[in-house]
Design an enzyme around this catalytic site. Structure first.
Site, PDB file in Angstrom:
ATOM      1  N   GLU A 279       0.838  -1.196   0.000  1.00  0.00           N
ATOM      2  CA  GLU A 279       0.000   0.000   0.000  1.00  0.00           C
ATOM      3  C   GLU A 279       0.872   1.245   0.000  1.00  0.00           C
ATOM      4  O   GLU A 279       1.560   1.547   0.985  1.00  0.00           O
ATOM      5  CB  GLU A 279      -0.926   0.028   1.216  1.00  0.00           C
ATOM      6  CG  GLU A 279      -1.812   1.278   1.237  1.00  0.00           C
ATOM      7  CD  GLU A 279      -2.734   1.349   2.427  1.00  0.00           C
ATOM      8  OE1 GLU A 279      -3.238   2.444   2.728  1.00  0.00           O
ATOM      9  OE2 GLU A 279      -2.956   0.303   3.069  1.00  0.00           O
ATOM     10  N   LYS A 411      -8.033 -15.353  15.961  1.00  0.00           N
ATOM     11  CA  LYS A 411      -8.266 -14.982  14.558  1.00  0.00           C
ATOM     12  C   LYS A 411      -9.721 -14.675  14.247  1.00  0.00           C
ATOM     13  O   LYS A 411     -10.174 -14.890  13.122  1.00  0.00           O
ATOM     14  CB  LYS A 411      -7.736 -16.085  13.624  1.00  0.00           C
ATOM     15  CG  LYS A 411      -6.254 -16.356  13.815  1.00  0.00           C
ATOM     16  CD  LYS A 411      -5.752 -17.538  13.027  1.00  0.00           C
ATOM     17  CE  LYS A 411      -4.288 -17.791  13.343  1.00  0.00           C
ATOM     18  NZ  LYS A 411      -3.760 -19.003  12.704  1.00  0.00           N
ATOM     19  N   ASP A 487       2.051 -14.221  12.564  1.00  0.00           N
ATOM     20  CA  ASP A 487       0.907 -14.806  11.858  1.00  0.00           C
ATOM     21  C   ASP A 487      -0.007 -13.664  11.415  1.00  0.00           C
ATOM     22  O   ASP A 487      -0.662 -13.038  12.243  1.00  0.00           O
ATOM     23  CB  ASP A 487       0.141 -15.746  12.788  1.00  0.00           C
ATOM     24  CG  ASP A 487      -0.941 -16.535  12.064  1.00  0.00           C
ATOM     25  OD1 ASP A 487      -1.353 -16.104  10.974  1.00  0.00           O
ATOM     26  OD2 ASP A 487      -1.380 -17.564  12.610  1.00  0.00           O
ATOM     27  N   HIS A 583      -2.270  10.776  -1.501  1.00  0.00           N
ATOM     28  CA  HIS A 583      -2.290   9.511  -2.236  1.00  0.00           C
ATOM     29  C   HIS A 583      -2.149   9.734  -3.737  1.00  0.00           C
ATOM     30  O   HIS A 583      -1.484   8.951  -4.427  1.00  0.00           O
ATOM     31  CB  HIS A 583      -3.574   8.745  -1.920  1.00  0.00           C
ATOM     32  CG  HIS A 583      -3.474   7.887  -0.700  1.00  0.00           C
ATOM     33  ND1 HIS A 583      -3.094   6.571  -0.737  1.00  0.00           N
ATOM     34  CD2 HIS A 583      -3.673   8.175   0.620  1.00  0.00           C
ATOM     35  CE1 HIS A 583      -3.070   6.069   0.485  1.00  0.00           C
ATOM     36  NE2 HIS A 583      -3.425   7.022   1.330  1.00  0.00           N
TER      37      HIS A 583
END
Length: 593
Positions: A279, A411, A487, A583
């Protein structure tokens, strides 16, 4: 006469092409090399010819297709010429007869030959892949059977398929290492060698090269040949470290750019933060936040709680018996028994808490464990099994439903993680002078405070979020996780964060991020891979700490610091309405050709 001659020649040419000999089939190269995937042409195009199963000559279909184009062009040209002066040609019987002959011959050709290559070519060209090759004098290359509807893969991850632990079947060639990569790939395609056994039969590096050849053939049958050409696979990644630890059925790895934000002053030390992301502007924005924080008071971070959790689900014959289990666990002397059996399974793990919850006949036992510098899921899972066995001795009717009963919670977004924490519970703060807010963040203290209240607090409450009272904590958490071998799926709970901002009496900006469930480790999992280990080393937390848990705690501080820097910079951009402009200036460029 000219058009009639053209059509006649085309018919004769087509007849000769149909009956001419010569064929070439597609197969894996005898000397299969995964390097060929990095060249413009597909590996199959470089394959050596393979004998056909039939002695009959094969047509040159590409020439027939060219003939089709020529005849079609001639036919259309004659129609256009006739249409350009139709009145004259209709009055001239000789010219009209010529046109009728041309059109009649063209129609005969169309009905007899047209469409052969257009309709059948793809199927005919794929037939050589399905034929049984004749053994050559050099080596008997097994047939490569490729179909467009692929059956389920016979291979499976070693962690879930018990057959993966078995020795290779008796019919596996004993001299497989002496075969070329292409020959081994053919055996895998025929299921004579299992995909997941390649690392055992070969070395891990060669297994990847063979698998790339095999997968490329499969992708080619779907029209995606050469898709692996740009996927790195060479020895930049040590596949021996990957085997049995990080990934199965390996074909390469995904390169993700790594940026370095900082320095940021964190607890009196200068820290650089590696961030892996695709990104644009994320690292630059975080770097601006780091600059503003360092120009101010620096970041001060504290750990409130440290313990990974696992919550087995056990079941009793009745709700009454389930309540008996609940009450038994609640007694301090019984917790000591569970603690002893748990800690007998680990060198570093310490059971800190066992909190039961009852739902009918089910009891969910949320165990919290100190795991040292490891993230700790394997450690606590092993200890949880010992706790269950201890409970069975007291309650023989107890049955284990699931080692993880989802009250851990791993998760998944869950209020229990937000309220009680999981992993490292961190709170971090900093004070930014109003002059720095103006010069570095390009906004004012009242503007950024107002934006934070209305967006991160009121807006998030309106959305009914759990743990999402922030601008984009998940962005920075995930980038640091990817860079340091954590993770990435655990960013769900690790990104739980509430960002608070206030204007101090001096008119400066005070900011804090409270993150109750950052799950990180500096040993185990992906932290042992060279690139990720290098990023941990850049932070200064590679491997185990001098005292168990020191490095993992420092990494949690770094994750929180990166998050606060990102929150500060993004909120400043929103407050000054400069987000889109930034951006567009830094995250847009023409697509590569």
């Amino acid at each position: 006469i000219l058009y009639a001659s053209l059509i006649g020649a085309s018919l004769l040419f087509s007849f000769l092409v149909i009956n001419s000999g010569g064929s070439s089939s597609l197969a894996l190269p005898d000397r299969g090399d995964a390097d060929s995937l990095n060249k413009p042409k597909n590996i199959i195009s470089k394959a050596k010819p393979m004998a056909s199963s039939s002695d009959e000559p094969q047509p040159k279909w590409h020439i027939l297709r060219l003939t089709n184009y020529i005849v079609t062009f001639g036919f259309l040209l004659s129609v256009l010429k006739f249409a350009s002066n139709a009145t004259t040609y209709l009055d001239d019987s000789t010219s009209l007869l010529q046109f009728l002959i041309i059109w009649s011959v063209s129609m005969c050709y169309f009905f007899g030959f047209f469409g052969i290559s257009f309709v059948e070519l793809d199927e005919l060209e794929s037939e050589p892949m399905l034929r049984n090759p004749m053994p050559s004098a050099e080596s008997a290359v097994p047939p490569v059977k490729v179909v467009k509807m692929h059956p389920p893969a016979s291979s499976a991850p070693v962690c879930t398929d018990p057959t993966s632990f078995q020795k290779p079947p008796p019919n596996t060639p004993t001299s497989i290492k002496e075969l070329s990569n292409g020959e081994i790939a053919s055996l895998v395609l025929q299921d004579k060698v299992k995909d997941y056994q390649l690392e055992k039969l070969l070395d891990p590096h060669r297994a990847v090269e063979v698998r790339r050849l095999k997968v490329d053939v499969q992708l080619d049958s779907l029209g995606h040949g050469g898709a692996l050409a740009e996927l790195p696979h060479k020895h930049d990644l040590d596949y021996k470290r990957v085997l049995g630890a990080n990934c199965e059925i390996v074909v390469g790895y995904i390169p993700i750019p790594v940026g370095m934000a900082g320095p940021i002053t964190l607890n009196g030390e200068s820290i650089y933060i590696p961030m892996a992301t695709t990104e644009g502007c994320l690292v630059a924005s975080t770097n601006r936040g780091c600059k503003a924080i360092t120009q101010g008071s620096g970041a001060v971070s504290s750990i409130l709680r440290d313990g990974i959790t696992r919550a087995p689900c056990v079941r009793m014959p009745s709700a009454k018996e389930a309540s008996d289990v609940f009450l038994w666990i609640e007694r301090p002397e019984n917790f000591q028994k569970l603690k002893e059996v748990f800690e007998s399974t680990t060198s570093f793990g310490k059971l800190l808490e066992a909190r039961p919850s009852v739902a009918g006949k089910n009891v969910y036992i949320r165990l919290r464990c100190f795991a040292g510098d490891a993230m700790g899921m394997n450690m606590i899972s092993k200890g949880s099994l010992a706790v269950i066995e201890c409970l069975r001795q007291v309650f023989p009717n107890l049955s284990l439903v699931a080692l993880s009963g989802n009250m851990c919670t791993d998760k998944k977004a869950a209020a229990i993680n937000w309220i009680e924490g999981r992993g490292k519970s961190v709170v971090i703060e900093a004070t930014i002078p109003k002059g720095v807010v103006r010069s570095t963040l390009k906004t004012s203290v009242p503007a950024i405070v107002e934006a934070n209240v209305n967006k991160n607090l009121i807006g998030s409450a309106m959305a009914g979020v759990v743990g999402g009272f922030n601008a984009h904590a998940s962005n920075n958490v995930t980038a640091v996780f990817l860079a340091t071998g954590q993770d990435p799926a655990q960013n769900v709970e690790s990104a739980n964060c509430i960002t608070l901002m206030e204007e101090t009496q001096e008119g400066d900006l005070w900011i804090s991020c409270t993150m109750p469930s950052i799950e990180v480790g500096t040993v185990g999992g992906g932290t042992g891979l060279p690139a990720q280990a290098a990023c941990l080393k850049a932070i200064g937390v590679k491997g185990g700490g001098e005292n168990p848990g020191d490095n993992a705690k420092q990494l949690a501080h770094v994750v929180a610091a990166a998050t606060m820097a990102g929150e500060l910079s993004l909120m400043a951009a929103l407050a000054s309405n400069s987000l889109v402009a930034a951006h567009m200036a830094h995250n847009r460029k023409p697509a590569s050709k």
